[in-house]
Enzyme design. Structure first.
Site, PDB file in Angstrom:
ATOM      1  N   ASN A 120      78.682  61.326  61.472  1.00 11.21           N
ATOM      2  CA  ASN A 120      77.475  62.106  61.764  1.00 11.21           C
ATOM      3  C   ASN A 120      77.040  61.804  63.186  1.00 11.21           C
ATOM      4  O   ASN A 120      77.322  60.731  63.711  1.00 11.21           O
ATOM      5  CB  ASN A 120      76.345  61.713  60.798  1.00 11.21           C
ATOM      6  CG  ASN A 120      75.074  62.516  61.029  1.00 11.21           C
ATOM      7  OD1 ASN A 120      75.133  63.731  61.231  1.00 11.21           O
ATOM      8  ND2 ASN A 120      73.930  61.868  61.029  1.00 11.21           N
ATOM      9  N   HIS A 122      73.532  61.524  65.403  1.00 13.61           N
ATOM     10  CA  HIS A 122      72.088  61.379  65.182  1.00 13.61           C
ATOM     11  C   HIS A 122      71.399  61.200  66.543  1.00 13.61           C
ATOM     12  O   HIS A 122      71.845  60.402  67.365  1.00 13.61           O
ATOM     13  CB  HIS A 122      71.823  60.163  64.297  1.00 13.61           C
ATOM     14  CG  HIS A 122      70.386  60.019  63.939  1.00 13.61           C
ATOM     15  ND1 HIS A 122      69.758  60.834  63.013  1.00 13.61           N
ATOM     16  CD2 HIS A 122      69.433  59.182  64.407  1.00 13.61           C
ATOM     17  CE1 HIS A 122      68.487  60.490  62.923  1.00 13.61           C
ATOM     18  NE2 HIS A 122      68.262  59.490  63.764  1.00 13.61           N
TER      19      HIS A 122
HETATM   20  C1  GRF Z   1      71.467  67.655  67.060  1.00 15.18           C
HETATM   21  O1  GRF Z   1      70.459  67.190  67.893  1.00 15.18           O
HETATM   22  C2  GRF Z   1      71.903  66.590  66.106  1.00 15.18           C
HETATM   23  O2  GRF Z   1      71.906  65.320  66.655  1.00 15.18           O
HETATM   24  C3  GRF Z   1      70.834  66.685  65.056  1.00 15.18           C
HETATM   25  O3  GRF Z   1      70.596  68.064  64.907  1.00 15.18           O
HETATM   26  C4  GRF Z   1      70.924  68.727  66.124  1.00 15.18           C
HETATM   27  C5  GRF Z   1      71.951  69.758  65.800  1.00 15.18           C
HETATM   28  O4  GRF Z   1      72.223  70.601  66.882  1.00 15.18           O
HETATM   29  N1  GRF Z   1      71.223  66.008  63.847  1.00 15.18           N
HETATM   30  P1  GRF Z   1      73.450  71.601  66.830  1.00 15.18           P
HETATM   31  O5  GRF Z   1      73.328  72.393  65.519  1.00 15.18           O
HETATM   32  O6  GRF Z   1      74.699  70.800  66.865  1.00 15.18           O
HETATM   33  O7  GRF Z   1      73.284  72.484  68.011  1.00 15.18           O
END
Ligand code: GRF
Length: 204
Positions: A120, A122
């Protein structure tokens, strides 16, 4: 001798990898683009969204990747959704799964099946600021640095082993929005690096 020669020239095996999304999918796009390079160790062969209207589904298809929704609303509970997800991943012969803006907490039943193969990204310097609103939490704490983390997913939210982190400085003028904007390209940079690291450094 002939066989040995052809082994030497055979293309590297790319690990069939899925990306799980819930929204715009910019980290997914970055993973797909990295995977198109011939020396990249993953092939992103499937994108799954738990939300049918996620814009990332169309983006994946534009890049030639099979993309589908598994609508969480069609399932009576978390476990039945997760088992359907697991079944789709196994049918597609997926070996590695990257959550990228996938806004669901996965059950321990699912995370244990995919232990060591589930990543994941984060938007915080874990172990700081698990869960949502990480940018505001960093500002509220008066932090001078913020960042993002790629980590293994375990049954405990945002708590698995860290694979890669990158930091940015927090400016006096920063807001939650400006931090999110400055961090996103860094997320998109480190996620493909982290996936490559996992696939090349772990014995699979
Ligand atoms: C990212 O900031 C990720 O870290 C968080 O949600 C956002 C997703 O952005 N968990 P995307 O859908 O990849 O543009």
């Amino acid at each position: 001798m002939k066989e040995l020669g052809s082994l030497g020239n055979s293309p590297m095996r790319k690990v069939p990898t899925a990306v799980l999304i819930s929204g715009r999918g910019s980290n997914m796009v970055s993973l797909v683009k990295a995977s198109l390079h011939k020396d990249y160790p993953a092939n992103i062969s499937l994108v799954i969204s738990n939300i049918p209207t996620a814009p990332g589904i169309a983006k994946a298809r534009e890049l030639g990747v099979m993309a589908m929704a598994i609508n969480y609303k069609d399932f009576k509970n978390r476990l039945s959704f997760d088992m359907a997800l697991d079944s789709v991943l196994r049918t597609a012969q997926i070996e590695m799964v990257c959550c990228a803006g996938f806004m669901r907490i996965l059950t321990p039943e699912f995370t244990s099946k995919w232990q060591g193969k589930l990543l994941n990204i984060h938007p915080s310097l874990l172990p700081k600021y698990k869960g949502l609103n990480t940018h505001q939490k960093a500002l509220d704490a008066g932090d001078k640095e913020h960042g993002c983390t790629v980590h293994y997913v375990t049954s405990e939210l945002d708590s698995g082993e860290v694979i890669l982190q990158r930091k940015i400085s927090i400016l006096n003028t920063d807001t939650a929005e400006s931090l999110a904007d400055r961090l996103l390209p860094i997320e998109q940079t480190i996620y493909p690096i982290a996936l490559k690291k996992v696939l090349t450094e772990t014995s699979r």
